[in-house]
Each structure stands twice: as C-alpha cells, then as structure tokens.
Scaffold this motif. Sequence first.
Motif, PDB file in Angstrom:
ATOM      1  N   ALA A 169     -10.278 -55.508  42.077  1.00  0.00           N
ATOM      2  CA  ALA A 169     -10.693 -55.165  40.721  1.00  0.00           C
ATOM      3  C   ALA A 169     -12.128 -54.670  40.730  1.00  0.00           C
ATOM      4  CB  ALA A 169     -10.554 -56.369  39.783  1.00  0.00           C
ATOM      5  N   ILE A 170     -12.444 -53.837  39.740  1.00  0.00           N
ATOM      6  CA  ILE A 170     -13.814 -53.386  39.483  1.00  0.00           C
ATOM      7  C   ILE A 170     -14.128 -53.717  38.040  1.00  0.00           C
ATOM      8  CG2 ILE A 170     -15.372 -51.405  39.325  1.00  0.00           C
ATOM      9  CD1 ILE A 170     -13.707 -50.050  41.504  1.00  0.00           C
ATOM     10  N   LEU A 171     -15.211 -54.443  37.802  1.00  0.00           N
ATOM     11  CA  LEU A 171     -15.685 -54.757  36.460  1.00  0.00           C
ATOM     12  C   LEU A 171     -17.089 -54.197  36.325  1.00  0.00           C
ATOM     13  CD1 LEU A 171     -13.350 -56.847  36.901  1.00  0.00           C
ATOM     14  CD2 LEU A 171     -14.614 -58.380  35.383  1.00  0.00           C
ATOM     15  N   SER A 172     -17.340 -53.489  35.229  1.00  0.00           N
ATOM     16  CA  SER A 172     -18.620 -52.801  35.099  1.00  0.00           C
ATOM     17  C   SER A 172     -19.180 -52.907  33.687  1.00  0.00           C
ATOM     18  CB  SER A 172     -18.451 -51.321  35.472  1.00  0.00           C
ATOM     19  OG  SER A 172     -19.650 -50.606  35.280  1.00  0.00           O
ATOM     20  N   ARG A 173     -20.495 -53.069  33.627  1.00  0.00           N
ATOM     21  CA  ARG A 173     -21.197 -52.949  32.347  1.00  0.00           C
ATOM     22  C   ARG A 173     -21.466 -51.492  32.016  1.00  0.00           C
ATOM     23  NH1 ARG A 173     -26.491 -56.002  31.743  1.00  0.00           N
ATOM     24  NH2 ARG A 173     -26.919 -55.359  33.897  1.00  0.00           N
ATOM     25  N   ARG A 174     -21.459 -50.654  33.050  1.00  0.00           N
ATOM     26  CA  ARG A 174     -21.723 -49.226  32.899  1.00  0.00           C
ATOM     27  C   ARG A 174     -20.417 -48.488  32.675  1.00  0.00           C
ATOM     28  NH1 ARG A 174     -27.410 -48.693  32.654  1.00  0.00           N
ATOM     29  NH2 ARG A 174     -28.212 -50.518  33.759  1.00  0.00           N
ATOM     30  N   PRO A 175     -20.408 -47.446  31.873  1.00  0.00           N
ATOM     31  CA  PRO A 175     -19.152 -46.750  31.573  1.00  0.00           C
ATOM     32  C   PRO A 175     -18.642 -45.929  32.749  1.00  0.00           C
ATOM     33  CG  PRO A 175     -21.000 -45.586  30.587  1.00  0.00           C
ATOM     34  CD  PRO A 175     -21.560 -46.866  31.150  1.00  0.00           C
ATOM     35  N   PHE A 176     -17.350 -45.695  32.760  1.00  0.00           N
ATOM     36  CA  PHE A 176     -16.793 -44.757  33.720  1.00  0.00           C
ATOM     37  C   PHE A 176     -17.293 -43.359  33.373  1.00  0.00           C
ATOM     38  CE2 PHE A 176     -13.113 -47.895  33.673  1.00  0.00           C
ATOM     39  CZ  PHE A 176     -13.586 -48.578  34.783  1.00  0.00           C
ATOM     40  N   ALA A 177     -17.534 -42.558  34.403  1.00  0.00           N
ATOM     41  CA  ALA A 177     -18.069 -41.213  34.190  1.00  0.00           C
ATOM     42  C   ALA A 177     -17.118 -40.400  33.313  1.00  0.00           C
ATOM     43  CB  ALA A 177     -18.284 -40.514  35.524  1.00  0.00           C
ATOM     44  N   LEU A 178     -17.694 -39.637  32.414  1.00  0.00           N
ATOM     45  CA  LEU A 178     -16.915 -38.849  31.464  1.00  0.00           C
ATOM     46  C   LEU A 178     -15.983 -37.902  32.202  1.00  0.00           C
ATOM     47  CD1 LEU A 178     -16.565 -38.199  28.427  1.00  0.00           C
ATOM     48  CD2 LEU A 178     -18.294 -36.413  28.708  1.00  0.00           C
ATOM     49  N   GLY A 179     -14.721 -37.895  31.772  1.00  0.00           N
ATOM     50  CA  GLY A 179     -13.744 -36.985  32.354  1.00  0.00           C
ATOM     51  C   GLY A 179     -13.098 -37.480  33.624  1.00  0.00           C
ATOM     52  N   THR A 180     -13.365 -38.724  34.034  1.00  0.00           N
ATOM     53  CA  THR A 180     -12.777 -39.259  35.267  1.00  0.00           C
ATOM     54  C   THR A 180     -11.794 -40.369  34.952  1.00  0.00           C
ATOM     55  OG1 THR A 180     -14.453 -40.967  35.631  1.00  0.00           O
ATOM     56  CG2 THR A 180     -14.923 -38.755  36.494  1.00  0.00           C
ATOM     57  N   THR A 181     -10.905 -40.613  35.867  1.00  0.00           N
ATOM     58  CA  THR A 181      -9.897 -41.649  35.717  1.00  0.00           C
ATOM     59  C   THR A 181      -9.945 -42.586  36.912  1.00  0.00           C
ATOM     60  OG1 THR A 181      -8.436 -40.118  34.533  1.00  0.00           O
ATOM     61  CG2 THR A 181      -7.437 -42.123  35.426  1.00  0.00           C
ATOM     62  N   PRO A 182     -10.217 -43.867  36.703  1.00  0.00           N
ATOM     63  CA  PRO A 182     -10.183 -44.816  37.819  1.00  0.00           C
ATOM     64  C   PRO A 182      -8.797 -44.828  38.454  1.00  0.00           C
ATOM     65  CG  PRO A 182     -11.200 -45.797  35.878  1.00  0.00           C
ATOM     66  CD  PRO A 182     -10.589 -44.508  35.436  1.00  0.00           C
ATOM     67  N   GLN A 183      -8.739 -45.174  39.716  1.00  0.00           N
ATOM     68  CA  GLN A 183      -7.485 -45.080  40.445  1.00  0.00           C
ATOM     69  C   GLN A 183      -7.341 -46.215  41.426  1.00  0.00           C
ATOM     70  OE1 GLN A 183      -7.051 -41.426  42.560  1.00  0.00           O
ATOM     71  NE2 GLN A 183      -5.176 -42.027  43.612  1.00  0.00           N
ATOM     72  N   CYS A 184      -6.096 -46.690  41.579  1.00  0.00           N
ATOM     73  CA  CYS A 184      -5.755 -47.675  42.599  1.00  0.00           C
ATOM     74  C   CYS A 184      -4.923 -46.993  43.681  1.00  0.00           C
ATOM     75  CB  CYS A 184      -4.934 -48.824  42.012  1.00  0.00           C
ATOM     76  SG  CYS A 184      -5.812 -49.810  40.779  1.00  0.00           S
ATOM     77  N   VAL A 185      -5.155 -47.382  44.908  1.00  0.00           N
ATOM     78  CA  VAL A 185      -4.300 -46.974  46.019  1.00  0.00           C
ATOM     79  C   VAL A 185      -3.546 -48.225  46.438  1.00  0.00           C
ATOM     80  CG1 VAL A 185      -4.183 -45.968  48.323  1.00  0.00           C
ATOM     81  CG2 VAL A 185      -5.949 -45.202  46.712  1.00  0.00           C
ATOM     82  N   GLY A 186      -2.394 -48.423  45.813  1.00  0.00           N
ATOM     83  CA  GLY A 186      -1.648 -49.659  46.013  1.00  0.00           C
ATOM     84  C   GLY A 186      -2.505 -50.840  45.608  1.00  0.00           C
ATOM     85  N   SER A 187      -2.467 -51.874  46.419  1.00  0.00           N
ATOM     86  CA  SER A 187      -3.318 -53.044  46.177  1.00  0.00           C
ATOM     87  C   SER A 187      -4.509 -53.075  47.120  1.00  0.00           C
ATOM     88  CB  SER A 187      -2.496 -54.328  46.376  1.00  0.00           C
ATOM     89  OG  SER A 187      -2.003 -54.396  47.708  1.00  0.00           O
ATOM     90  N   LEU A 188      -4.692 -51.974  47.887  1.00  0.00           N
ATOM     91  CA  LEU A 188      -5.729 -51.960  48.914  1.00  0.00           C
ATOM     92  C   LEU A 188      -7.100 -51.606  48.381  1.00  0.00           C
ATOM     93  CD1 LEU A 188      -3.791 -50.180  51.809  1.00  0.00           C
ATOM     94  CD2 LEU A 188      -4.275 -52.621  51.574  1.00  0.00           C
TER      95      LEU A 188
END
Length: 335
Positions: A169-188
């Motif tokens: 997991a990633i938890l952030s106080r800072r926003p994700f960059a505009l126009g981007t989508t976080p992504q998982c590669v399986g559970s790795l």
Amino acid sequence: MTTDQRSWLKLASVLLPILFSVPLVLGFFGSFHPALDAFAHFRLHLAVLMVVSAIPALFFGLWREGLMAIVLALTALATILVPSPAPSAEAGAAAAVPASHPEYKLLQLNLRYDNRSPGEVIRLIARQAPDVMTLQEVSNDWRPRLKAIEARYPYTLYCPNRSHIGGVAILSRRPFALGTTPQCVGSLIGLARIDFGGRSAIITALHLDWPWPYSQPRNVKMIVPYFERLQGPIIIAGDFNAASWSQTVRNIAAASKTQSVEGLRPSWFAIGMPDFVTQWIGLPLDHILTSDKIVNPRVETLPKAGSDHLPMLLRFSIGGVDNAGPDQQTVMLHD
C-alpha cells in the motif's frame, strides 16, 4: 587428549572452514542462477562463521590453512562492509539542492500481517508525520486501522492481498500528480506519481517473495519491464526479502536506474529478538532505492514497532527539472 582425538580435531579445524567457504563463494555467482544468489543473502554470516571456525587451525599449528581461510572470509566481508567512495566535489555540487527546495519524508515499513501491537505503528506515524508511506503485509486486519488515519493521508493505493499476509500500500498526504493513475502490479508492487509541491516523483511500494527455490526470481522477471519504463524522479521502497549485495537487488536497481541509499542496515529479525541482537545478526532485507533526481537522500532505521521488520525513514528533496514530459506519460503503465 589422545593422538587420535587430536588428529580428528585437526582435520575438523580444516574441514569446517572449507564447508563454510563453499556456499560463501557460490554466492558471488548469483548472476548465473538464482540458486547461487540464495547463498549471497547470508554472506555476512557465512564469512563470520568461516573466521571463527578457522581459529582452531591456528592453535593446531596449521598456519597456512587457517590464515588462508581467514583472508578469504575477510575478503568476502570487504565486499559488503567497505563503504562506497565519497562523491567528488563536482558530483556533490550537481546534487546540491537550493534552499527553496523543501525536504520530505517517506516511511517504509513491513507492518507484519498479524502485528500484535498495531498501536505502536500508529504512534510511530504520528511522531514522524511522513509525507508518504510505503507499506507491506497490509492484511485484512490492518485495513480498518489504516482507515482511521486516512483523514491525514487521504491519497491511498491498496494492492490485492497475497494470501493472508495482505498486499502493499501507499498512503500519502500529498496528492497524486494530476492526470496520473496509481497502479498495482499484482500484489508485488504499487506505483503512484505524487505531487510534492509542484515537483512530482514516482513512489513504489514493493514486496518480493522469498529467494529461490521460492518465487523471488519469477517476481523480478515480472516487474523488471515495469521499472525499465519509468522515468523521472523515482523512489522504490519495500521488503525485498534479499540482501543489498544480492543479484536480486542489483537487477532491480539496474532496471530502474536507481541505487540504494541505506547501506548495511540489518532490518529483519525474529519476533522477540532484542534490538542489539538484530543489529549484529539480522538480515538487511528492507531497502530504499532512489534515482539521481532524488537528491540528498538520507535513511535512518527507527526502533521496532511490533513488526519483525524495522521501520526506515527516508528524508529527501527533489532536484532538477523533469524532462520526461507530462506526468501521465511517465506513470500510466499497462500490462
């Protein structure tokens, strides 16, 4: 002591160092096969055992055999204990960060899926107040506990569970960059491009399986293509289940064009083992790798927080201008 007993002890004083030398030497050939790399994770321990086991040979007058074993073991130790050369003045100047560039904090921790002291983790987060966290073994038991702090860390990425131990997991106080989508590669791995006050960086949370004969070699083969496509400032943090001098870590660093900032820091230990024991015989399994656009990175190992892994705190700044183009071109990855 009879003559026969003395003869057997002399033989043992020679054979024991040889016995330890075999896996020690094989560990240097991890690039040929993952089975050999599995020995590399215990290089420190094997080298120390080889030195200790060679001392009796000296008492029996077998100076050549004993000294050869000790020299071989110390040479192996030098490959992991000798610090890297200090950067040149030119390199230091290039990495200098203007005072206008603020410093940020990243907390890396394998939570342990069945942590019996979750309150220690929550208090650790409150004390350190990191800007972003990379977490592993985020099990079903951990989800509601982390939900309680999402008011302070509203930008989250939870990746699928890997059996009962959970995912990354990633938890952030800072926003994700505009126009981007976080992504998982399986559970790795989980990937998210985060906006740090107008300068963005790719944050990666990683958790590999155990070394060969388990699935770690397949894990690396799967994720290397993703790392090869990343551009811009990058931080890879996680539980690699591999020592920093192993072929596994070298392969990931080469693919992502990053380097370790942690050095030799034992971070894994059996539950209940005292901290001072961990500092000497623990394994350095948790790592933070950064690209050259992450400047002045500094890592410290924090006291344990109920897990069998020690927390790691990275302080860093983001320097230079990202010439890789728009954020969405550098983060949005597809299978």
